[in-house]
Scaffold this active site. Structure first.
Site, PDB file in Angstrom:
ATOM      1  N   ASP A  99       0.817  -1.222   0.000  1.00 33.78           N
ATOM      2  CA  ASP A  99       0.000   0.000   0.000  1.00 33.78           C
ATOM      3  C   ASP A  99       0.849   1.269   0.000  1.00 33.78           C
ATOM      4  O   ASP A  99       0.675   2.154  -0.818  1.00 33.78           O
ATOM      5  CB  ASP A  99      -0.997   0.000   1.187  1.00 33.78           C
ATOM      6  CG  ASP A  99      -0.343  -0.247   2.540  1.00 33.78           C
ATOM      7  OD1 ASP A  99       0.890  -0.430   2.607  1.00 33.78           O
ATOM      8  OD2 ASP A  99      -1.068  -0.261   3.551  1.00 33.78           O
ATOM      9  N   ASP A 102       6.888   3.696   3.592  1.00 34.13           N
ATOM     10  CA  ASP A 102       7.123   4.774   4.554  1.00 34.13           C
ATOM     11  C   ASP A 102       8.598   4.699   4.969  1.00 34.13           C
ATOM     12  O   ASP A 102       9.459   5.206   4.270  1.00 34.13           O
ATOM     13  CB  ASP A 102       6.143   4.555   5.712  1.00 34.13           C
ATOM     14  CG  ASP A 102       6.199   5.619   6.773  1.00 34.13           C
ATOM     15  OD1 ASP A 102       6.666   6.730   6.499  1.00 34.13           O
ATOM     16  OD2 ASP A 102       5.745   5.352   7.911  1.00 34.13           O
ATOM     17  N   PHE A 152      -0.254  11.459   7.681  1.00 38.69           N
ATOM     18  CA  PHE A 152      -0.890  10.157   7.781  1.00 38.69           C
ATOM     19  C   PHE A 152      -2.119  10.112   6.883  1.00 38.69           C
ATOM     20  O   PHE A 152      -3.005  10.946   6.990  1.00 38.69           O
ATOM     21  CB  PHE A 152      -1.279   9.864   9.232  1.00 38.69           C
ATOM     22  CG  PHE A 152      -1.479   8.409   9.479  1.00 38.69           C
ATOM     23  CD1 PHE A 152      -0.395   7.565   9.668  1.00 38.69           C
ATOM     24  CD2 PHE A 152      -2.762   7.863   9.491  1.00 38.69           C
ATOM     25  CE1 PHE A 152      -0.583   6.206   9.866  1.00 38.69           C
ATOM     26  CE2 PHE A 152      -2.944   6.499   9.693  1.00 38.69           C
ATOM     27  CZ  PHE A 152      -1.850   5.675   9.880  1.00 38.69           C
TER      28      PHE A 152
HETATM   29  P1  IMP Z   1       7.204   0.949   6.463  1.00 38.08           P
HETATM   30  O1  IMP Z   1       7.622  -0.403   6.886  1.00 38.08           O
HETATM   31  O2  IMP Z   1       7.601   1.999   7.453  1.00 38.08           O
HETATM   32  O3  IMP Z   1       7.599   1.321   5.058  1.00 38.08           O
HETATM   33  O4  IMP Z   1       5.648   1.018   6.578  1.00 38.08           O
HETATM   34  C1  IMP Z   1       4.824   0.422   5.735  1.00 38.08           C
HETATM   35  C2  IMP Z   1       3.497   0.162   6.417  1.00 38.08           C
HETATM   36  O5  IMP Z   1       3.152   1.176   7.359  1.00 38.08           O
HETATM   37  C3  IMP Z   1       2.427   0.215   5.372  1.00 38.08           C
HETATM   38  O6  IMP Z   1       2.192  -1.077   4.859  1.00 38.08           O
HETATM   39  C4  IMP Z   1       1.244   0.745   6.124  1.00 38.08           C
HETATM   40  O7  IMP Z   1       0.514  -0.310   6.671  1.00 38.08           O
HETATM   41  C5  IMP Z   1       1.794   1.559   7.244  1.00 38.08           C
HETATM   42  N1  IMP Z   1       1.728   3.016   6.975  1.00 38.08           N
HETATM   43  C6  IMP Z   1       2.743   3.865   6.741  1.00 38.08           C
HETATM   44  N2  IMP Z   1       2.317   5.112   6.533  1.00 38.08           N
HETATM   45  C7  IMP Z   1       0.969   5.072   6.634  1.00 38.08           C
HETATM   46  C8  IMP Z   1      -0.071   6.062   6.477  1.00 38.08           C
HETATM   47  O8  IMP Z   1       0.137   7.261   6.210  1.00 38.08           O
HETATM   48  N3  IMP Z   1      -1.346   5.602   6.648  1.00 38.08           N
HETATM   49  C9  IMP Z   1      -1.635   4.297   6.929  1.00 38.08           C
HETATM   50  N4  IMP Z   1      -0.699   3.351   7.067  1.00 38.08           N
HETATM   51  C10 IMP Z   1       0.591   3.734   6.918  1.00 38.08           C
HETATM   52 MG    MG Z   2       0.289  -2.211   5.527  1.00 38.55          MG
END
Ligand code: IMP
Ligand code: MG
Length: 174
Positions: A99, A102, A152
């Protein structure tokens, strides 16, 4: 839970669907008639992955894994594999669908997991959203639909404490 009228639309349903059409065309050109295994990272990528899959024309298998790193609006920094069972991926074309990228930790964890376990033929990553501001690990995003600022966002699969996934658009919560 906030009223839906308080959510500011960032990417409309039409914008998302036409961006998915374009990505599907790109992927159809890229893979041609080769077999592909699409791996959807639950729960967030479920809407994106199924809409994308419906437009793909190569022989396609779909797998789901469930990983988690977030509680509320904060990334815990630790990835929890909740369900990771997959078929043998040796010598397969793998298309990971996420999705949002981040910090990048989820995709780093998952792509390392696959590369440690299998010698795949080819692995590509596609994400609905790319949030570059908080990137903590380097990750090669092959395809993404939209960039987002350090805010967010919810909707079209993305949640806040489990809510708002069902919105057909992506919006700001605040
Ligand atoms: P990462 O491992 O930090 O790249 O995060 C990825 C996961 O964090 C995604 O699969 C989302 O589930 C969640 N995530 C990161 N940013 C957001 C946001 O703005 N809204 C909702 N979920 C988020
Ligand atoms: Mg996710």
């Amino acid at each position: 839970m906030k009223d839906l009228s308080e959510i500011k639309v960032l990417f409309s349903e039409d914008e998302i669907q036409s961006a998915i059409n374009e990505l599907a065309n790109t992927l159809n050109d890229y893979y041609k008639k080769e077999d592909v295994i699409l791996i959807c990272i639950l729960k967030g990528a479920s809407f994106f992955a199924t809409d994308l899959a419906k437009r793909l024309k190569m022989p396609l298998q779909i797998e789901f894994v469930r990983l988690s790193s977030y509680i509320g609006e904060k990334s815990t920094g630790e990835i929890q594999p909740i369900s990771l069972s997959l078929p043998d991926l040796t010598n397969k074309n793998i298309l990971i669908v996420e999705d949002i990228i981040d910090t990048g930790r989820t995709l780093k964890f998952f792509s390392d997991f696959i590369n440690d376990k299998y010698k795949v033929k080819n692995m590509k990553i596609c994400a609905l959203l790319n949030k570059k501001a908080k990137r903590a690990v380097e990750i090669n995003t092959d395809y993404f639909l939209f960039e987002v600022e350090d805010e967010f966002v919810v909707g079209y699969g993305l949640d806040y404490n489990g809510y708002y996934r069902n919105l057909p658009y992506v919006g700001y919560l605040n």
